[in-house]
Design a protein around this motif. Structure first.
Motif, PDB file in Angstrom:
ATOM      1  N   ASP A   1      -4.784   0.975 -12.991  1.00 37.08           N
ATOM      2  CA  ASP A   1      -4.456   2.240 -12.349  1.00 37.08           C
ATOM      3  C   ASP A   1      -4.310   2.083 -10.837  1.00 37.08           C
ATOM      4  O   ASP A   1      -4.549   1.009 -10.268  1.00 37.08           O
ATOM      5  CB  ASP A   1      -5.477   3.322 -12.698  1.00 37.08           C
ATOM      6  CG  ASP A   1      -6.896   2.998 -12.217  1.00 37.08           C
ATOM      7  OD1 ASP A   1      -7.051   2.130 -11.333  1.00 37.08           O
ATOM      8  OD2 ASP A   1      -7.836   3.636 -12.721  1.00 37.08           O
ATOM      9  N   THR A   2      -3.919   3.169 -10.164  1.00 35.17           N
ATOM     10  CA  THR A   2      -3.668   3.088  -8.735  1.00 35.17           C
ATOM     11  C   THR A   2      -4.952   2.920  -7.921  1.00 35.17           C
ATOM     12  O   THR A   2      -4.888   2.471  -6.769  1.00 35.17           O
ATOM     13  CB  THR A   2      -2.913   4.325  -8.232  1.00 35.17           C
ATOM     14  OG1 THR A   2      -3.633   5.517  -8.588  1.00 35.17           O
ATOM     15  CG2 THR A   2      -1.507   4.379  -8.815  1.00 35.17           C
ATOM     16  N   ALA A   3      -6.102   3.249  -8.492  1.00 42.00           N
ATOM     17  CA  ALA A   3      -7.360   2.995  -7.779  1.00 42.00           C
ATOM     18  C   ALA A   3      -7.512   1.489  -7.562  1.00 42.00           C
ATOM     19  O   ALA A   3      -7.830   1.029  -6.460  1.00 42.00           O
ATOM     20  CB  ALA A   3      -8.540   3.548  -8.568  1.00 42.00           C
TER      21      ALA A   3
ATOM     22  N   THR B   1       0.045   1.548 -12.558  1.00 37.83           N
ATOM     23  CA  THR B   1       0.555   2.863 -12.941  1.00 37.83           C
ATOM     24  C   THR B   1      -0.605   3.771 -13.312  1.00 37.83           C
ATOM     25  O   THR B   1      -1.670   3.289 -13.737  1.00 37.83           O
ATOM     26  CB  THR B   1       1.535   2.770 -14.120  1.00 37.83           C
ATOM     27  OG1 THR B   1       2.069   4.070 -14.408  1.00 37.83           O
ATOM     28  CG2 THR B   1       0.863   2.231 -15.376  1.00 37.83           C
ATOM     29  N   ASP B   2      -0.428   5.057 -13.177  1.00 40.19           N
ATOM     30  CA  ASP B   2      -1.406   6.034 -13.653  1.00 40.19           C
ATOM     31  C   ASP B   2      -0.939   6.673 -14.957  1.00 40.19           C
ATOM     32  O   ASP B   2      -1.590   7.594 -15.471  1.00 40.19           O
ATOM     33  CB  ASP B   2      -1.652   7.112 -12.600  1.00 40.19           C
ATOM     34  CG  ASP B   2      -2.509   6.600 -11.438  1.00 40.19           C
ATOM     35  OD1 ASP B   2      -3.318   5.673 -11.669  1.00 40.19           O
ATOM     36  OD2 ASP B   2      -2.360   7.114 -10.315  1.00 40.19           O
TER      37      ASP B   2
ATOM     38  N   CYS C   1       0.814  -1.219   0.000  1.00 40.61           N
ATOM     39  CA  CYS C   1       0.000   0.000   0.000  1.00 40.61           C
ATOM     40  C   CYS C   1       0.849   1.272   0.000  1.00 40.61           C
ATOM     41  O   CYS C   1       0.515   2.241  -0.683  1.00 40.61           O
ATOM     42  CB  CYS C   1      -0.947  -0.013   1.195  1.00 40.61           C
ATOM     43  SG  CYS C   1      -2.209  -1.300   1.101  1.00 40.61           S
TER      44      CYS C   1
ATOM     45  N   LEU D   1      -4.687   0.321  -5.046  1.00 42.10           N
ATOM     46  CA  LEU D   1      -4.937   0.619  -3.638  1.00 42.10           C
ATOM     47  C   LEU D   1      -6.065  -0.244  -3.060  1.00 42.10           C
ATOM     48  O   LEU D   1      -6.095  -0.515  -1.861  1.00 42.10           O
ATOM     49  CB  LEU D   1      -5.274   2.105  -3.466  1.00 42.10           C
ATOM     50  CG  LEU D   1      -4.076   3.044  -3.684  1.00 42.10           C
ATOM     51  CD1 LEU D   1      -4.536   4.503  -3.739  1.00 42.10           C
ATOM     52  CD2 LEU D   1      -3.035   2.867  -2.569  1.00 42.10           C
TER      53      LEU D   1
ATOM     54  N   LYS E   1       0.859   6.563  -7.033  1.00 37.81           N
ATOM     55  CA  LYS E   1      -0.188   7.584  -7.191  1.00 37.81           C
ATOM     56  C   LYS E   1       0.379   8.985  -7.011  1.00 37.81           C
ATOM     57  O   LYS E   1      -0.023   9.925  -7.727  1.00 37.81           O
ATOM     58  CB  LYS E   1      -1.308   7.340  -6.180  1.00 37.81           C
ATOM     59  CG  LYS E   1      -2.469   8.318  -6.315  1.00 37.81           C
ATOM     60  CD  LYS E   1      -3.595   7.987  -5.344  1.00 37.81           C
ATOM     61  CE  LYS E   1      -4.750   8.966  -5.515  1.00 37.81           C
ATOM     62  NZ  LYS E   1      -5.878   8.666  -4.589  1.00 37.81           N
ATOM     63  N   ASP E   2       1.318   9.119  -6.082  1.00 41.89           N
ATOM     64  CA  ASP E   2       1.918  10.433  -5.801  1.00 41.89           C
ATOM     65  C   ASP E   2       2.977  10.835  -6.809  1.00 41.89           C
ATOM     66  O   ASP E   2       3.526  11.937  -6.729  1.00 41.89           O
ATOM     67  CB  ASP E   2       2.537  10.431  -4.401  1.00 41.89           C
ATOM     68  CG  ASP E   2       1.492  10.288  -3.303  1.00 41.89           C
ATOM     69  OD1 ASP E   2       0.304  10.536  -3.569  1.00 41.89           O
ATOM     70  OD2 ASP E   2       1.871   9.900  -2.176  1.00 41.89           O
TER      71      ASP E   2
ATOM     72  N   THR F   1       2.240   1.538  -3.547  1.00 44.31           N
ATOM     73  CA  THR F   1       1.189   1.896  -4.503  1.00 44.31           C
ATOM     74  C   THR F   1       0.792   3.357  -4.355  1.00 44.31           C
ATOM     75  O   THR F   1       0.543   4.055  -5.348  1.00 44.31           O
ATOM     76  CB  THR F   1      -0.036   0.984  -4.318  1.00 44.31           C
ATOM     77  OG1 THR F   1       0.371  -0.387  -4.442  1.00 44.31           O
ATOM     78  CG2 THR F   1      -1.099   1.267  -5.367  1.00 44.31           C
ATOM     79  N   GLN F   2       0.752   3.843  -3.111  1.00 49.37           N
ATOM     80  CA  GLN F   2       0.471   5.272  -2.890  1.00 49.37           C
ATOM     81  C   GLN F   2       1.585   6.122  -3.487  1.00 49.37           C
ATOM     82  O   GLN F   2       1.328   7.204  -4.035  1.00 49.37           O
ATOM     83  CB  GLN F   2       0.346   5.550  -1.393  1.00 49.37           C
ATOM     84  CG  GLN F   2      -0.020   6.983  -1.063  1.00 49.37           C
ATOM     85  CD  GLN F   2      -1.383   7.388  -1.579  1.00 49.37           C
ATOM     86  OE1 GLN F   2      -2.356   6.647  -1.424  1.00 49.37           O
ATOM     87  NE2 GLN F   2      -1.480   8.567  -2.197  1.00 49.37           N
TER      88      GLN F   2
END
Length: 338
Positions: A328-330, A317-318, A265, A333, A272-273, A268-269
């Motif tokens: 995607d990261t959605a 990945t985004d 997590c 997560l 996203k960041d 993965t965050q």
């Protein structure tokens, strides 16, 4: 996260003296390294032995095993080493579980070779033994292996990096695990294969043990050796975040592509960041849940799981790239661990 580290025989002997208490097993789960999921004295007993009980990867693995055991009415016995590499403790745990009457043992080997004799003794007494995440050496030492295909996980991020570089000349740094450890070797080789490169194309290679602080030091060393590095592969996300810290200190965090493996997590965050471009996500909960079900099946009808079961991997990945399948990261997560 780093989940396989080899230690010297002297350290392992010391662990056998000081760490056995943490791996003691009881039906009521006393001790820092054990627990149980009680379902009655006559229920099927399943053992789970992880490398540690603090690594988020193994915490999630235990969670998956507990849920599966509860669903199947089985009793789960667990043990974990005091540190990553505690082979002596894992041997003791196997012996205790066999004495307690488990039908099967799920294990993430701390030392893929040294654990084999204890595994063989357990199997000789009719206990089903399944390796999770990390294969034994040889793999055939256990009845079955439920794990990520680490070569494929590496290939995915290698393919992604190749597409994301868009024809730029790559100056590659690889922040690896440790020499001779199968998980690290497979991911490293997979990345190079996916990118279409060889070790000769790597400008700087450093071992990190999968540790964030060591990842930062390794990246600092690589930048000193070759300031033009523009692509960084890391064994896991803690090493990737260490690399990001080192790059940011040099003002390079926006022009160096970082790719990794694990899918925790925190990692993965970080994708996203925008700190990490992409990671290959694996699923420890699924490994453990399928392992428990396999033991229950064996206990009920004698059918043994065998061979290798791939528990899957997804590129997260985004910033999707043409020709490379990703999520995607959605999604990442929702399915991460830790």
């Amino acid at each position: 996260m780093s989940r396989t580290t080899r230690l010297s025989p002297s350290l392992l002997r010391a662990a056998a003296v000081t760490g056995v208490a943490a791996l003691a097993l009881t039906a009521c789960g006393s001790g820092s390294g054990s627990s149980s999921n009680s379902a009655g004295s006559g229920s099927i007993k399943v053992g789970l032995i992880t490398k540690t009980d603090t690594n988020p990867f193994f915490v999630k693995m235990k969670e998956g095993a507990e849920k599966a055991a509860k669903a199947d009415g089985a009793q789960l016995m667990t043990a974990a080493g005091k540190f990553d590499g505690d082979n002596a403790g894992q041997v003791t745990a196997i012996e205790n579980m066999v004495a307690a009457g488990v039908k099967g043992i799920l294990i993430t080997p701390s030392d893929s070779k040294a654990i084999v004799p204890a595994v063989q003794k357990a199997r000789a007494k009719g206990v089903l033994v399944i390796a999770l995440d990390t294969p034994t050496e040889p793999q055939s030492a256990v009845d079955a292996l439920f794990a990520t295909n680490n070569l494929d996980a590496g290939k995915l991020i290698g393919q992604y990096a190749k597409a994301a570089m868009k024809g730029k000349t790559a100056k590659i740094a690889t922040l690896d695990l440790a020499p001779g450890v199968s998980v690290g070797v497979l991911r490293h080789n997979g990345f190079l294969q996916g990118f279409g490169a060889t070790d000769k194309d790597v400008a700087c290679a450093q071992d990190t043990g999968g540790d964030q602080a060591k990842g930062q030091t390794a990246m600092e060393n690589c930048l000193q050796k070759n300031p033009d590095i523009n692509l960084v592969y890391t064994i896991n996300e803690p090493a990737a975040l260490g690399a990001y810290t080192a790059l940011k200190a040099k003002g390079r965090e926006k022009d160096v592509l970082i790719v990794s493996v694990d899918g925790g997590c925190t990692g993965t965050q970080a994708v996203k960041d925008g700190k990490i471009a992409a990671t290959s996500q694996q699923y420890p909960l699924k490994m453990a849940a399928e392992g428990v079900k396999a033991v229950v099946t064996y206990a009920k009808n004698g059918k043994k799981a065998s061979g290798y079961t791939d528990t899957g991997v997804n590129l997260i990945t985004d910033k999707a790239q043409a020709g490379v399948t990703s999520k995607d990261t959605a999604f990442g997560l929702q399915n991460c661990w830790g």
